[in-house]
Design an enzyme around this catalytic site. Structure first.
Site, PDB file in Angstrom:
ATOM      1  N   LYS A  71      32.348  58.955  44.621  1.00  0.00           N
ATOM      2  CA  LYS A  71      31.031  58.381  44.538  1.00  0.00           C
ATOM      3  C   LYS A  71      29.854  58.910  45.282  1.00  0.00           C
ATOM      4  CE  LYS A  71      33.009  53.531  44.705  1.00  0.00           C
ATOM      5  NZ  LYS A  71      33.060  52.139  45.343  1.00  0.00           N
ATOM      6  N   PHE A  91      27.179  41.174  45.854  1.00  0.00           N
ATOM      7  CA  PHE A  91      26.766  42.574  45.967  1.00  0.00           C
ATOM      8  C   PHE A  91      26.563  43.481  44.686  1.00  0.00           C
ATOM      9  CE2 PHE A  91      31.525  42.054  46.324  1.00  0.00           C
ATOM     10  CZ  PHE A  91      31.872  42.940  45.327  1.00  0.00           C
ATOM     11  N   TYR A 105      30.524  48.680  36.180  1.00  0.00           N
ATOM     12  CA  TYR A 105      30.923  47.612  37.133  1.00  0.00           C
ATOM     13  C   TYR A 105      30.622  45.906  36.533  1.00  0.00           C
ATOM     14  CZ  TYR A 105      32.074  50.448  41.262  1.00  0.00           C
ATOM     15  OH  TYR A 105      32.503  50.853  42.139  1.00  0.00           O
ATOM     16  N   ARG A 112      45.779  54.380  43.785  1.00  0.00           N
ATOM     17  CA  ARG A 112      45.111  53.092  44.859  1.00  0.00           C
ATOM     18  C   ARG A 112      45.895  53.275  46.295  1.00  0.00           C
ATOM     19  NH1 ARG A 112      40.984  49.774  42.832  1.00  0.00           N
ATOM     20  NH2 ARG A 112      41.954  48.301  44.714  1.00  0.00           N
ATOM     21  N   ARG A 155      39.756  56.681  51.741  1.00  0.00           N
ATOM     22  CA  ARG A 155      38.697  55.969  52.492  1.00  0.00           C
ATOM     23  C   ARG A 155      38.773  55.849  53.861  1.00  0.00           C
ATOM     24  NH1 ARG A 155      38.979  51.022  47.726  1.00  0.00           N
ATOM     25  NH2 ARG A 155      37.286  52.029  46.364  1.00  0.00           N
ATOM     26  N   THR A 169      39.656  48.863  50.134  1.00  0.00           N
ATOM     27  CA  THR A 169      38.221  48.901  49.656  1.00  0.00           C
ATOM     28  C   THR A 169      37.250  48.990  50.938  1.00  0.00           C
ATOM     29  OG1 THR A 169      38.587  47.114  48.003  1.00  0.00           O
ATOM     30  CG2 THR A 169      36.411  47.387  48.585  1.00  0.00           C
ATOM     31  N   HIS A 175      36.221  55.498  43.783  1.00  0.00           N
ATOM     32  CA  HIS A 175      36.749  54.379  43.028  1.00  0.00           C
ATOM     33  C   HIS A 175      38.006  54.803  42.291  1.00  0.00           C
ATOM     34  CE1 HIS A 175      36.657  51.542  39.649  1.00  0.00           C
ATOM     35  NE2 HIS A 175      37.150  52.388  38.996  1.00  0.00           N
ATOM     36  N   GLU A 210      38.266  52.516  31.548  1.00  0.00           N
ATOM     37  CA  GLU A 210      37.383  53.265  32.420  1.00  0.00           C
ATOM     38  C   GLU A 210      37.407  54.747  31.855  1.00  0.00           C
ATOM     39  OE1 GLU A 210      37.470  50.295  36.315  1.00  0.00           O
ATOM     40  OE2 GLU A 210      38.383  52.314  36.691  1.00  0.00           O
ATOM     41  N   ASN A 217      32.226  53.680  50.188  1.00  0.00           N
ATOM     42  CA  ASN A 217      33.871  53.786  50.514  1.00  0.00           C
ATOM     43  C   ASN A 217      34.104  55.133  49.532  1.00  0.00           C
ATOM     44  OD1 ASN A 217      33.843  52.806  47.951  1.00  0.00           O
ATOM     45  ND2 ASN A 217      34.911  51.115  48.472  1.00  0.00           N
TER      46      ASN A 217
END
Ligand code: ADP
Ligand code: MG
Length: 136
Positions: free
Chosen positions: A12, A60, A52, A88, A105, A94, A118, A129, A115
């Site tokens: 990100k 948010f 998203y 993951r 993270r 998160t 993704h 995705e 964070n």
């Protein structure tokens, strides 16, 4: 039995801005994920909103889309044994404050919204995705 999967990872804007691309890629490779493809892209706000859209009812959502489109990102196809759940786990919770030690993270995340990475949350979403970023 082996179960090779592919999943989508994004570095990100907060992480790319801090020049963490190579460090994060090294961490992925050390954890048995192969980077099959990688590209730098700067999404428009509309493209981020499309990516998203599962979160469109969340309070948010608007900030999230503004953030993801605030600067360039790296989209990657990761491949490996049980890659969706493996990545993951390596990514961590998160909220970086709640993430386990040695997760991406925990190490690099600044806050729940910044964070750093993704990761797809299921095999089916991983396919969608990956197509979003890499079709054509
Ligand atoms: P994950 O990225 O771990 O799959 P979600 O799919 O629930 O998490 O949320 C997508 C992204 O939205 C998160 O990575 C985070 O950047 C942001 N987000 C999630 N929950 C919040 C929240 N409560 N406040 C602000 N941003 C959030
Ligand atoms: Mg998610």
């Amino acid at each position: 039995m082996s179960n090779t999967e592919r999943t989508l990872s994004i570095i990100k804007p907060d992480a790319l801005e801090r020049n963490l691309e190579e460090e994060i890629k090294t961490l992925l490779i050390k954890n048995n994920l192969k980077i099959k493809d990688s590209k730098k892209i700067h999404l428009s706000k509309d493209e981020a909103a499309e990516f998203y859209k599962v979160h469109q009812s969340k309070p948010f959502y608007n900030d999230l889309c503004a953030y993801l489109s605030s600067g360039p990102i790296i989209a990657m196809i990761l491949e490996g044994e049980n890659a969706v759940s493996l990545y993951r786990r390596i990514m961590g919770a998160t909220d970086p404050k709640k993430a386990e030690a040695n997760t991406i993270r925990k190490i690099y995340g600044i806050s729940i919204d910044k964070n750093s990475v993704h990761g797809s949350d299921s095999f089916d979403n991983a396919k969608k995705e990956i197509d979003f970023f890499f079709k054509n």
